[in-house]
Design a protein around this motif. Structure first.
Motif, PDB file in Angstrom:
ATOM      1  N   ILE A   1       0.841  -1.197   0.000  1.00  0.00           N
ATOM      2  CA  ILE A   1       0.000   0.000   0.000  1.00  0.00           C
ATOM      3  C   ILE A   1       0.875   1.245   0.000  1.00  0.00           C
TER       4      ILE A   1
ATOM      5  N   HIS B   1      -7.124   0.473  -6.501  1.00  0.00           N
ATOM      6  CA  HIS B   1      -6.722  -0.933  -6.432  1.00  0.00           C
ATOM      7  C   HIS B   1      -6.600  -1.475  -7.849  1.00  0.00           C
TER       8      HIS B   1
ATOM      9  N   ARG C   1      -0.442   5.159  -6.401  1.00  0.00           N
ATOM     10  CA  ARG C   1      -0.281   3.744  -6.753  1.00  0.00           C
ATOM     11  C   ARG C   1       0.737   3.588  -7.877  1.00  0.00           C
TER      12      ARG C   1
ATOM     13  N   LEU D   1      -2.210  -1.236  -3.616  1.00  0.00           N
ATOM     14  CA  LEU D   1      -3.270  -0.334  -3.201  1.00  0.00           C
ATOM     15  C   LEU D   1      -2.669   1.038  -2.923  1.00  0.00           C
TER      16      LEU D   1
ATOM     17  N   VAL E   1      -9.610   0.809   3.690  1.00  0.00           N
ATOM     18  CA  VAL E   1      -8.725  -0.280   3.265  1.00  0.00           C
ATOM     19  C   VAL E   1      -9.178  -1.599   3.892  1.00  0.00           C
TER      20      VAL E   1
END
Length: 414
Positions: free
Chosen positions: A278, A379, A344, A351, A409
């Motif tokens: 992430i 995502h 991202r 993520l 999340v």
């Protein structure tokens, strides 16, 4: 529900606690340690550094409690008055302990420093007291009886207090009260609904059985506390298992943890289980989301990095947010989604979570109310976003926004 036995009182001592110069973490640790052993705190009082106040409360608590734990006021300075106060409360004079003096001298010798004469006061304890040796500092604790009640004095320094509590006090309580009915509390952590709303969802369960309910709201998190009493911990926990299942059926994915686990721990566990990474892109929270993620040990396995892009120019330069999206302001779902996509791509993560909003007290550019916060999660298959209107001051809005981002999340991965 009748009051639990044994009744344990906690007396915290210090002017700095009453003035809030120092946060009292000791009572929380004591209550938690007692709870794990099946005991509960039935009284808690904080008093200033004053002999009359301390003595009065020791006497008062010992009348209604089987044990009283006092923290603070065992240092060597003129405002450390707990020894003298307890001596007065139990009617025993202070007596000198040569072994404590020897220990103090060895302590300062190891440090290569002379011992101040004031430290000698720490070698005096009420007559008949059982000594609890110093735990890394200079202050000994002690235990003494007042009538049928046990009085325990511990230092205010958290690490020293915690050590003495574990090595001396908890074993003594277990020895004194071996047949006590145990009380076990379980904390169910929720996010996404207010305290009164959570209580309403489980209203039919409250007072319907032998498990006691309590609710605690803090910075967006609502804790449902379940307390059960039984002959032993196994019995009490069996009752809690049944009650927890009924609560979970009603609250569903509002529950993010059971016990004192944080939102970042719960989210981090899901990221580890799924072997996902992430990244963060933050405006209104200004690094708070990435900081919370990094609080969890082992977070380097899934946290790739983060960007704080507060100004419109930096959102474009660092995150490739199109300038036309920012023309009417930065607080929109389109901007948040672009920020998430940008993070991202920048960090090549699975993520990315993004936050933008208005924490107040005002906004020069945005034609939106203070407390408007937009969160987006990018995502593999796309992006999702949500707009919130959060109450409170600037700090509370940013704290709750941080939790909301982590919760997004969590819900995506659950």
């Amino acid at each position: 529900m009748k009051e639990c036995f044994p009744r344990i009182g906690v007396l915290t001592v210090g002017d700095e606690l009453l003035s809030c110069e120092t946060l009292d973490t000791n009572v929380r640790f004591i209550a938690s340690s007692l709870g794990e052993a099946g005991f509960v705190v039935s009284r808690h009082v904080t008093v200033p550094d004053n002999v009359e106040d301390i003595s009065r409360e020791v006497r008062a608590l010992s009348h209604v409690c089987e044990a009283v734990i006092v923290t603070g006021g065992l240092g060597p300075t003129s405002d450390d008055l707990t020894r003298e106060s307890i001596s007065s409360a139990v009617g025993k004079e202070l007596v000198f302990h040569p072994s404590l003096k020897d220990g103090l001298e060895r302590f300062f010798k190891r440090l290569g420093r002379p011992m101040a004469k004031e430290n000698l006061s720490q070698a005096y304890l009420p007559q008949g007291a059982v000594v609890i040796p110093p735990a890394g500092g200079t202050a000994p604790g002690f235990m003494i009886a007042r009538g049928a009640a046990l009085i325990v004095a511990l230092p205010g320094v958290p690490k020293e207090m915690q050590s003495m509590l574990a090595t001396h006090v908890m074993p003594e309580l277990a020895r004194r009260f071996p047949t006590a009915e145990l009380s076990v509390t379980r904390r169910i952590m929720t996010f996404g609904m207010g305290e009164s709303d959570v209580a309403g969802v489980v209203a039919d369960l409250i007072d319907a059985g032998s498990v006691k309910y309590g609710f605690l709201a803090t910075e967006g998190v609502v804790v449902v506390k379940l307390t059960a009493r039984g002959a032993d911990a196994k019995c009490a926990n069996a009752m809690l298992d049944v009650e927890q299942a009924m609560v979970a059926e009603r609250l569903g994915n509002l529950i993010f943890a059971v016990g004192d686990r944080s939102m970042e721990d719960a989210t981090g566990e899901l990221l580890r289980e799924r072997a996902l990474t992430i990244a963060t892109a933050e405006s209104v929270t200004a690094g708070m989301v990435s900081s919370r993620i990094a609080n969890t040990p082992g977070s380097s396995a899934y946290l790739r990095g983060g960007v704080v892009a507060y100004s419109a120019d930096e959102k474009t330069r660092l995150l490739n947010v199109p300038a036309n999206l920012l023309a009417d302001g930065a607080v929109s779902e389109d901007v948040a989604e672009a920020m998430a996509h940008g993070a991202r791509a920048l960090f090549d993560s699975d993520l990315a979570i993004a936050t933008t909003g208005i924490a107040g007290p005002g906004s020069l550019r945005e034609n939106k109310p203070v407390g408007t916060v937009v969160i987006a999660l990018a995502h593999e298959k796309g992006v999702l976003s949500q707009t919130y209107l959060l109450p409170g001051d600037r700090m509370r809005i940013r704290n709750v926004a941080t939790l909301a981002a982590l919760n997004m999340v969590r819900l995506h991965l659950a």
